[in-house]
Write a protein that holds these residues in place. Structure first.
Motif, PDB file in Angstrom:
ATOM      1  N   UNK A 174       0.828  -1.208   0.000  1.00 27.77           N
ATOM      2  CA  UNK A 174       0.000   0.000   0.000  1.00 27.77           C
ATOM      3  C   UNK A 174       0.868   1.267   0.000  1.00 27.77           C
ATOM      4  N   UNK A 178       0.880   4.328  -2.609  1.00 27.19           N
ATOM      5  CA  UNK A 178       0.679   5.732  -2.227  1.00 27.19           C
ATOM      6  C   UNK A 178       1.809   6.617  -2.761  1.00 27.19           C
ATOM      7  N   UNK A 198      -4.701   8.543  -3.276  1.00 28.98           N
ATOM      8  CA  UNK A 198      -5.366   7.998  -2.086  1.00 28.98           C
ATOM      9  C   UNK A 198      -6.301   6.848  -2.410  1.00 28.98           C
ATOM     10  N   UNK A 199      -5.999   6.179  -3.515  1.00 34.50           N
ATOM     11  CA  UNK A 199      -6.678   4.916  -3.806  1.00 34.50           C
ATOM     12  C   UNK A 199      -6.107   3.826  -2.919  1.00 34.50           C
ATOM     13  N   UNK A 200      -6.732   2.671  -3.016  1.00 35.10           N
ATOM     14  CA  UNK A 200      -6.245   1.548  -2.229  1.00 35.10           C
ATOM     15  C   UNK A 200      -5.744   0.465  -3.180  1.00 35.10           C
TER      16      UNK A 200
ATOM     17  N   UNK B 128      -2.242   4.476   8.959  1.00 34.21           N
ATOM     18  CA  UNK B 128      -1.610   4.642   7.649  1.00 34.21           C
ATOM     19  C   UNK B 128      -2.610   4.345   6.526  1.00 34.21           C
ATOM     20  N   UNK B 129      -3.351   3.246   6.667  1.00 37.99           N
ATOM     21  CA  UNK B 129      -4.329   2.911   5.629  1.00 37.99           C
ATOM     22  C   UNK B 129      -5.458   3.956   5.601  1.00 37.99           C
ATOM     23  N   UNK B 131      -5.215   7.177   6.108  1.00 37.66           N
ATOM     24  CA  UNK B 131      -4.832   8.380   5.351  1.00 37.66           C
ATOM     25  C   UNK B 131      -4.522   8.061   3.893  1.00 37.66           C
ATOM     26  N   UNK B 132      -4.376   6.782   3.579  1.00 36.74           N
ATOM     27  CA  UNK B 132      -3.973   6.468   2.204  1.00 36.74           C
ATOM     28  C   UNK B 132      -5.076   5.797   1.388  1.00 36.74           C
ATOM     29  N   UNK B 133      -6.286   5.694   1.941  1.00 40.36           N
ATOM     30  CA  UNK B 133      -7.355   5.109   1.137  1.00 40.36           C
ATOM     31  C   UNK B 133      -8.682   5.793   1.415  1.00 40.36           C
TER      32      UNK B 133
END
Lengths: 215, 288
Positions: A174, A178, A198-200, B128-129, B131-133
């Motif tokens: 991930x 990012x 900010x996709x996953x 962390x996830x 803020x990043x998704x």
């Protein structure tokens, strides 16, 4: 360079069972080598700004995921009754990360030659993925070397190492997503982050697979 | 605070569930310490889970979600324990546990503190996830996954402790195994005196003595539950009771993360169940 050599051979200050852990030297090796490979990685379009961005991103990638996973690694080790070996386990992990950087550094000239021989973006992405895979295997070799005496002392270290790997890989994928772009698409202006940053990664992969299957 | 951190550290290292203490049915840590530790760790874990509510995409972002989740996570575990501790105690007492009610409560609180410590340690990863998704279903499933993994850690702690508790209870594996192992050997001329049923070797009454009797056939003795099996029965009963109640309690206390489509609300309406929620999140994730 001497430090990088000692690290790869697990000798001198980087030997497995030395009392003092050379944190600063390990970090220096990791940051310098990571920055250098990142700069090469970002040089496909010969844009200085992209080289600088990628140079900054690779050490962040190598260190950021590790820092993120460290608290749970600490708790897992404590629960397994391995707290007395935690400093040694951390040394192994940091040495493994630094080894990833050094292996990448060694592969950097090949990447540069590959860039010189083709301008294909997809190929460049695949190539760098392969380089990171090779470097990760090198890092695992160092980790195994550092963990060998620990596992001999207490086989529960295998569980600690496995838990680390699972969480670390999960977070790293991930974080790498990012931190895109590392290479830089020729038709797009140079940016530190992509607009869709900010996709996953996992959601994108699942949706891509489902689309490919026509579901 | 320093003292509390030290106590949590001792708990994680197994200092409060030492073999010699558990063999005597003792858990040497005050319940208040475990409750305080659980609250602090739960608040930390909750703050990381609730961060999504503050940063979620859309117009409904609200840091009230962060505060609410910080309070809800420790509440979830402690309320579940309050609801289940009587039945958990009854099960363990029925199975011959040496732990009194207070000790049982301490052991369960210890397992919860370990669970929450593990959950809090996943906090940076969840943050962390977050803020990043932007994917809400992903965050729901990630939180469920980490809750499950942390729960597994608490269960491992509990299982180890229970094995010791019942090993302490049995106290007679040597007699039992000896009887079975020597079934083919000639009987000694003067066998050692067997314990009186319902009493210890000292003649003190026992709640439920299960000494091996020479009248019981060997095949029947093999069917008798061993100490480890006993602990497993109690352990499974506890998992089922605590797991089902905990999952539903979590459903009652939702939202923990905060859907981007809905404004902040402390509690949602009563509908469906926890498992319905998980399958719904899975469906949404795959549907895109």
């Amino acid at each position: 360079m001497r430090d990088a050599d000692s690290l790869l051979r697990v000798r001198g200050a980087f030997a497995v069972d030395t009392a003092a852990v050379p944190w600063r030297r390990l970090l220096t090796v990791l940051v310098v080598s990571g920055f250098f490979y990142g700069a090469v990685m970002g040089s496909s379009n010969l844009r200085l700004l992209q080289m600088l961005f990628s140079g900054l991103k690779v050490p962040v990638l190598l260190l950021g995921a590790a820092v993120c996973c460290l608290p749970s690694f600490f708790v897992v080790n404590t629960l397994l009754g391995l707290r007395d070996d935690f400093a040694a386990a951390c040394r192994g992990i940091l040495a493994a990360q630094a080894t990833v950087g050094v292996v990448l550094l060694g592969l950097a000239p090949i990447t540069a030659v590959v860039y010189a021989s083709t301008g294909d973006y997809a190929f460049a992405v695949t190539w760098n993925g392969g380089m990171f895979l090779v470097a990760a295997l090198g890092g695992q070799l160092t980790l195994i070397r550092h963990y060998r005496p620990l596992v001999t002392r207490d086989p529960k270290h295998k569980i600690g190492r496995a838990s680390w790997l699972v969480l670390y890989v999960f977070v790293t994928i991930q974080l790498a997503w990012v931190l895109r772009p590392f290479i830089g698409y020729a038709n797009l202006p140079t940016r530190f982050f992509r607009a869709d940053t900010w996709d996953n990664a996992y959601v994108v992969v699942v949706q891509t697979v489902l689309r490919a299957l026509g579901i | 605070m320093k003292e509390l951190i030290r106590d949590i550290d001792v708990l994680l290292r197994g200092g409060f569930t030492r073999r010699e203490d558990l063999l005597e049915g003792r858990v040497c840590v005050p319940s208040s310490t475990l409750v305080r530790g659980g609250i602090v760790l739960g608040c930390l874990a909750g703050a990381c889970s609730g961060l999504y509510g503050g940063l979620r995409p859309g117009v409904h972002a609200s840091f009230w979600q962060l505060i609410a989740t910080s309070a809800k996570v420790p509440l979830l575990f402690l309320l579940t324990l309050m609801v289940t501790v009587p039945s958990l105690y009854v099960f363990s007492a029925l199975s011959g546990s040496r732990l009194a009610f207070k000790e049982t409560l301490r052991l369960l609180l210890g397992a919860i503190a370990v669970n929450l410590a593990l959950l809090a340690s996943f906090g940076p990863v969840i943050a962390f996830f977050t803020v990043s998704t932007n994917s809400y279903p992903f965050m729901v499933l990630l939180n469920v996954l980490f809750f499950a993994v942390a729960g597994l850690g608490g269960l491992v702690f509990l299982r180890r402790a229970l094995d010791l508790v019942f090993e302490g209870y049995a106290g007679e594996p040597a007699v039992e195994s000896g009887t079975i192992a020597k079934e083919d050997e000639p009987e000694p001329a003067d066998p050692p005196p067997l314990p009186v049923p319902g009493a210890t070797e000292d003649g003190q009454p026992l709640e439920s003595t299960r000494e091996v009797s020479p009248e019981i056939p060997v095949w029947a003795q093999r069917l008798r539950p061993r100490p480890v099996e006993r602990s497993e029965v109690v352990f499974r009963a506890w998992i089922v009771i605590y797991g089902v109640v905990g999952a539903q309690m979590g459903w009652i206390l939702r939202p923990f993360i905060g859907s981007p489509d809905q404004p902040f609300e402390l509690f949602r309406e009563r509908e469906h169940s926890f498992f319905w929620g998980v399958f719904k999140a899975l469906g949404e994730l795959f549907a895109g």
